[in-house]
Design a protein around this motif. Structure first.
Motif, PDB file in Angstrom:
ATOM      1  N   GLN A  41     -70.198  47.025 -40.014  1.00  0.00           N
ATOM      2  CA  GLN A  41     -69.080  45.814 -39.810  1.00  0.00           C
ATOM      3  C   GLN A  41     -70.135  44.963 -39.592  1.00  0.00           C
ATOM      4  O   GLN A  41     -70.180  43.354 -40.162  1.00  0.00           O
ATOM      5  CB  GLN A  41     -68.174  45.714 -39.126  1.00  0.00           C
ATOM      6  CG  GLN A  41     -67.729  44.384 -39.007  1.00  0.00           C
ATOM      7  CD  GLN A  41     -65.897  44.427 -38.095  1.00  0.00           C
ATOM      8  OE1 GLN A  41     -65.761  44.913 -37.958  1.00  0.00           O
ATOM      9  NE2 GLN A  41     -65.429  43.322 -37.940  1.00  0.00           N
ATOM     10  N   HIS A  42     -71.467  45.401 -39.264  1.00  0.00           N
ATOM     11  CA  HIS A  42     -72.382  43.976 -38.499  1.00  0.00           C
ATOM     12  C   HIS A  42     -73.720  44.848 -38.874  1.00  0.00           C
ATOM     13  O   HIS A  42     -73.636  45.881 -39.008  1.00  0.00           O
ATOM     14  CB  HIS A  42     -72.864  43.908 -36.998  1.00  0.00           C
ATOM     15  CG  HIS A  42     -71.463  42.846 -36.260  1.00  0.00           C
ATOM     16  ND1 HIS A  42     -71.284  42.451 -35.375  1.00  0.00           N
ATOM     17  CD2 HIS A  42     -70.622  41.863 -37.267  1.00  0.00           C
ATOM     18  CE1 HIS A  42     -70.437  41.929 -35.621  1.00  0.00           C
ATOM     19  NE2 HIS A  42     -69.561  41.312 -36.562  1.00  0.00           N
ATOM     20  N   TYR A  43     -74.336  43.952 -39.297  1.00  0.00           N
ATOM     21  CA  TYR A  43     -75.060  44.553 -40.311  1.00  0.00           C
ATOM     22  C   TYR A  43     -77.059  44.085 -40.135  1.00  0.00           C
ATOM     23  O   TYR A  43     -77.745  44.752 -40.539  1.00  0.00           O
ATOM     24  CB  TYR A  43     -75.383  45.220 -41.538  1.00  0.00           C
ATOM     25  CG  TYR A  43     -74.580  43.427 -42.374  1.00  0.00           C
ATOM     26  CD1 TYR A  43     -75.476  42.747 -42.635  1.00  0.00           C
ATOM     27  CD2 TYR A  43     -73.295  43.266 -42.281  1.00  0.00           C
ATOM     28  CE1 TYR A  43     -74.694  40.959 -42.983  1.00  0.00           C
ATOM     29  CE2 TYR A  43     -72.548  42.293 -43.132  1.00  0.00           C
ATOM     30  CZ  TYR A  43     -73.458  41.044 -43.151  1.00  0.00           C
ATOM     31  OH  TYR A  43     -73.036  40.099 -43.130  1.00  0.00           O
ATOM     32  N   ILE A 135     -53.631  41.422 -33.461  1.00  0.00           N
ATOM     33  CA  ILE A 135     -53.324  41.809 -34.709  1.00  0.00           C
ATOM     34  C   ILE A 135     -53.447  43.493 -34.264  1.00  0.00           C
ATOM     35  O   ILE A 135     -53.161  44.711 -34.017  1.00  0.00           O
ATOM     36  CB  ILE A 135     -53.089  41.989 -36.371  1.00  0.00           C
ATOM     37  CG1 ILE A 135     -52.642  40.093 -36.122  1.00  0.00           C
ATOM     38  CG2 ILE A 135     -52.460  42.638 -36.838  1.00  0.00           C
ATOM     39  CD1 ILE A 135     -51.293  39.788 -35.848  1.00  0.00           C
ATOM     40  N   ASN A 136     -55.200  43.472 -34.261  1.00  0.00           N
ATOM     41  CA  ASN A 136     -56.067  45.171 -34.593  1.00  0.00           C
ATOM     42  C   ASN A 136     -55.760  45.713 -33.047  1.00  0.00           C
ATOM     43  O   ASN A 136     -55.163  46.908 -32.796  1.00  0.00           O
ATOM     44  CB  ASN A 136     -57.770  44.786 -34.208  1.00  0.00           C
ATOM     45  CG  ASN A 136     -58.273  44.532 -36.123  1.00  0.00           C
ATOM     46  OD1 ASN A 136     -57.153  44.157 -37.024  1.00  0.00           O
ATOM     47  ND2 ASN A 136     -58.732  43.408 -35.834  1.00  0.00           N
ATOM     48  N   ARG A 137     -54.901  45.252 -32.107  1.00  0.00           N
ATOM     49  CA  ARG A 137     -55.747  45.446 -30.843  1.00  0.00           C
ATOM     50  C   ARG A 137     -53.373  46.322 -31.216  1.00  0.00           C
ATOM     51  O   ARG A 137     -53.212  47.753 -30.234  1.00  0.00           O
ATOM     52  CB  ARG A 137     -54.815  44.937 -29.868  1.00  0.00           C
ATOM     53  CG  ARG A 137     -55.940  44.105 -28.994  1.00  0.00           C
ATOM     54  CD  ARG A 137     -56.211  43.345 -28.185  1.00  0.00           C
ATOM     55  NE  ARG A 137     -56.267  42.085 -28.203  1.00  0.00           N
ATOM     56  CZ  ARG A 137     -57.201  40.689 -28.143  1.00  0.00           C
ATOM     57  NH1 ARG A 137     -58.398  40.880 -27.758  1.00  0.00           N
ATOM     58  NH2 ARG A 137     -56.585  39.829 -28.370  1.00  0.00           N
ATOM     59  N   HIS A 208     -68.116  32.356 -31.092  1.00  0.00           N
ATOM     60  CA  HIS A 208     -67.786  32.629 -32.520  1.00  0.00           C
ATOM     61  C   HIS A 208     -66.407  33.049 -33.253  1.00  0.00           C
ATOM     62  O   HIS A 208     -66.098  33.793 -34.524  1.00  0.00           O
ATOM     63  CB  HIS A 208     -69.054  34.469 -32.669  1.00  0.00           C
ATOM     64  CG  HIS A 208     -68.194  35.742 -31.602  1.00  0.00           C
ATOM     65  ND1 HIS A 208     -68.074  35.393 -30.612  1.00  0.00           N
ATOM     66  CD2 HIS A 208     -67.218  36.314 -32.491  1.00  0.00           C
ATOM     67  CE1 HIS A 208     -67.547  36.550 -30.145  1.00  0.00           C
ATOM     68  NE2 HIS A 208     -67.166  37.196 -31.151  1.00  0.00           N
ATOM     69  N   ARG A 209     -65.776  32.526 -32.207  1.00  0.00           N
ATOM     70  CA  ARG A 209     -64.396  32.440 -32.600  1.00  0.00           C
ATOM     71  C   ARG A 209     -63.908  31.950 -33.591  1.00  0.00           C
ATOM     72  O   ARG A 209     -64.389  30.548 -34.181  1.00  0.00           O
ATOM     73  CB  ARG A 209     -62.902  32.537 -31.578  1.00  0.00           C
ATOM     74  CG  ARG A 209     -63.519  33.223 -30.772  1.00  0.00           C
ATOM     75  CD  ARG A 209     -62.248  35.141 -30.088  1.00  0.00           C
ATOM     76  NE  ARG A 209     -63.439  35.185 -29.047  1.00  0.00           N
ATOM     77  CZ  ARG A 209     -62.801  36.577 -29.145  1.00  0.00           C
ATOM     78  NH1 ARG A 209     -62.885  38.283 -30.467  1.00  0.00           N
ATOM     79  NH2 ARG A 209     -63.604  37.519 -28.440  1.00  0.00           N
ATOM     80  N   PRO A 210     -63.378  32.014 -34.614  1.00  0.00           N
ATOM     81  CA  PRO A 210     -62.463  31.194 -35.576  1.00  0.00           C
ATOM     82  C   PRO A 210     -62.176  30.180 -35.506  1.00  0.00           C
ATOM     83  O   PRO A 210     -62.372  29.175 -35.612  1.00  0.00           O
ATOM     84  CB  PRO A 210     -62.366  32.277 -36.533  1.00  0.00           C
ATOM     85  CG  PRO A 210     -62.296  34.037 -36.674  1.00  0.00           C
ATOM     86  CD  PRO A 210     -62.511  33.933 -34.540  1.00  0.00           C
ATOM     87  N   PRO A 239     -74.514  34.381 -36.281  1.00  0.00           N
ATOM     88  CA  PRO A 239     -74.435  34.561 -37.686  1.00  0.00           C
ATOM     89  C   PRO A 239     -72.819  33.315 -38.383  1.00  0.00           C
ATOM     90  O   PRO A 239     -73.597  32.723 -39.349  1.00  0.00           O
ATOM     91  CB  PRO A 239     -74.757  35.707 -38.147  1.00  0.00           C
ATOM     92  CG  PRO A 239     -74.627  37.116 -37.646  1.00  0.00           C
ATOM     93  CD  PRO A 239     -74.002  36.108 -36.401  1.00  0.00           C
ATOM     94  N   ARG A 240     -72.119  33.919 -37.652  1.00  0.00           N
ATOM     95  CA  ARG A 240     -70.258  33.513 -38.553  1.00  0.00           C
ATOM     96  C   ARG A 240     -70.536  31.397 -38.013  1.00  0.00           C
ATOM     97  O   ARG A 240     -70.538  30.756 -38.660  1.00  0.00           O
ATOM     98  CB  ARG A 240     -69.811  34.203 -37.496  1.00  0.00           C
ATOM     99  CG  ARG A 240     -68.419  33.279 -37.768  1.00  0.00           C
ATOM    100  CD  ARG A 240     -67.078  33.145 -37.080  1.00  0.00           C
ATOM    101  NE  ARG A 240     -65.760  33.801 -38.432  1.00  0.00           N
ATOM    102  CZ  ARG A 240     -65.123  34.500 -38.561  1.00  0.00           C
ATOM    103  NH1 ARG A 240     -65.468  35.500 -38.743  1.00  0.00           N
ATOM    104  NH2 ARG A 240     -64.186  34.425 -39.677  1.00  0.00           N
ATOM    105  N   THR A 241     -71.231  31.875 -36.790  1.00  0.00           N
ATOM    106  CA  THR A 241     -71.628  29.783 -36.091  1.00  0.00           C
ATOM    107  C   THR A 241     -72.624  29.658 -36.996  1.00  0.00           C
ATOM    108  O   THR A 241     -72.312  28.280 -37.183  1.00  0.00           O
ATOM    109  CB  THR A 241     -71.456  30.067 -35.122  1.00  0.00           C
ATOM    110  OG1 THR A 241     -70.487  30.642 -34.267  1.00  0.00           O
ATOM    111  CG2 THR A 241     -71.174  28.872 -33.640  1.00  0.00           C
TER     112      THR A 241
END
Ligand code: UD1
Length: 364
Positions: A41-43, A135-137, A208-210, A239-241
């Motif tokens: 997922q992180h690369y 949701i994942n939790r 970094h939260r959406p 990276p998202r930010t």
């Protein structure tokens, strides 16, 4: 006969949770044989490889190479590739940590193949279903066989959802195991000096939260508040930010000045913890940092309307913050009027051996 345990690592916050478990199993258990799985997922090197090096983890035994993409793409990619691996390797148990997409996807694969699932950091709830992590939790905890919790609020959440008490094990905070092991080395590094700041006189920012970074207008408002903070800020940019900032030319639009807010690349574990350990305050939307600052007694401002880690507010040094409240909160920190906090029970650096003991009893 040994029992094969798949340890699932996917994204940056997973690595410091997996490392103490890998160590406790490979060095301290005759029964458990850990196999390290990286879903990919992180690369980027500084989002992944550097953490393996810093934390003393070997290269993953298997790298699924799923990479980024939408939630469905990431989840589906892991489902397909991890199912193949499980069918080949038939692990005796799959251990997942945290709340990232791969946590949920690998749990689902294992549960459908009747392989027991252990979830470390179970039971945390923000009660905010707009967060993908919530949701994942919820999904992971609903299908896990063993639920390892960091604090009593998590036990209460699980019991309230009807999870059988016998599945729940209050073991403490696994992330603190990595912190305790690294603290001296991290403190002694000179990493913060490279940014021209003095120990105890700067803040560290992570976002970094959406909900904070995907909408440029929201991010712009946050930056406008940051520029008014009366101390230098170091901001390793996720990276998202970074992508949203570049697309919208936010550095120029917000007049971000490097003498006030230094934008830097994501850092490795030791380098980043060096900044944290020498900082005056942390401004973040990360889950892990709320816990690390509570352990360290450093003031933490969490830029979110809620937290799945309420113990960091009730017992620790964390407060929720908004663009409206931030200036007053920073002022209280600057004036030395911040709460002291205490370290929650079982956040003692010995969570991994407690988990290993439960797994050995379960699998024996
Ligand atoms: C993920 C987790 C989040 C965790 C965070 C820590 C989910 C739903 N979210 O969010 O809970 O707090 O990791 O960082 O699982 N990217 C790169 N290089 C990388 C990694 C990501 O460039 O090494 C970029 C990609 O464009 C990617 C984007 O960042 O699409 C977002 O990455 P992703 O893993 O989808 O979500 P995070 O925001 O990192």
């Amino acid at each position: 006969m040994t029992k094969k345990i798949h340890l699932i690592a996917a994204a940056r916050p997973n690595f410091m949770k997996i490392a103490p478990l890998w160590r406790a199993m490979s060095g301290g258990s005759d029964l458990l044989d850990p196999v390290l799985i990286h879903t990919g997922q992180h690369y980027d090197k500084n989002m992944s490889d550097v953490f393996f090096e810093d934390l003393g983890l070997p290269a993953p035994d298997v790298h699924l190479g799923v990479g980024g993409g939408s939630h469905a793409q990431q989840t589906a990619g892991v489902l397909l590739k991890y199912e193949d691996l499980c069918l080949q390797q038939r692990p005796d148990l799959v251990l997942v940590v945290g709340d990232v997409n791969a946590t949920m996807a690998t749990s689902l694969v294992a549960a459908k193949l009747h392989i027991p699932v252990a979830h470390v950091e179970a039971g945390l709830r923000s009660r905010d279903r707009t967060m993908p992590e919530e949701i994942n939790r919820l999904m992971t905890d609903a299908i896990a066989d063993l639920l390892f919790t960091p604090s009593p609020d998590a036990d209460a959440n699980l019991l309230g959802e009807g999870v059988a008490a016998g599945k729940i094990h209050l073991v403490g905070n696994i992330m603190i195991d990595s912190l305790v092991r690294s603290i001296e080395k991290a403190r002694d590094l000179g990493a913060f000096k490279a940014f021209g700041v003095q120990s105890g006189e700067f803040g560290v920012v992570t976002l970094h939260r959406p909900s904070n970074v995907d909408d440029p207008a929201t991010l712009e408002k946050i930056f406008n508040v940051l520029t008014a903070v009366p101390m230098p800020l170091l901001f390793p940019v996720h990276p998202r930010t970074r992508a949203v900032m570049e697309r919208n030319d936010l550095v120029a639009r917000c007049g971000l000045d490097a003498s006030q807010v230094q934008l830097i690349e994501p850092l490795g574990y030791y380098q980043f913890m060096n900044l944290v350990l020498h900082s005056r305050m942390i401004l973040t939307d990360s889950g892990g940092l709320q816990e690390e600052t509570t352990y360290l007694g450093i003031p933490c401002l969490t830029m979110r309307p809620n937290t799945e880690r309420p113990v960091t507010i009730e017992q620790g040094t964390n407060e929720l913050a908004t663009v409206e409240t931030l200036a007053d909160q920073v002022q209280r920190i600057v004036e030395g009027k911040w709460k002291q906090g205490r370290i929650p029970d079982l956040w003692d650096g010995r969570t991994a051996p407690r988990i290993v003991k439960v797994l050995e009893d379960y699998l024996a």
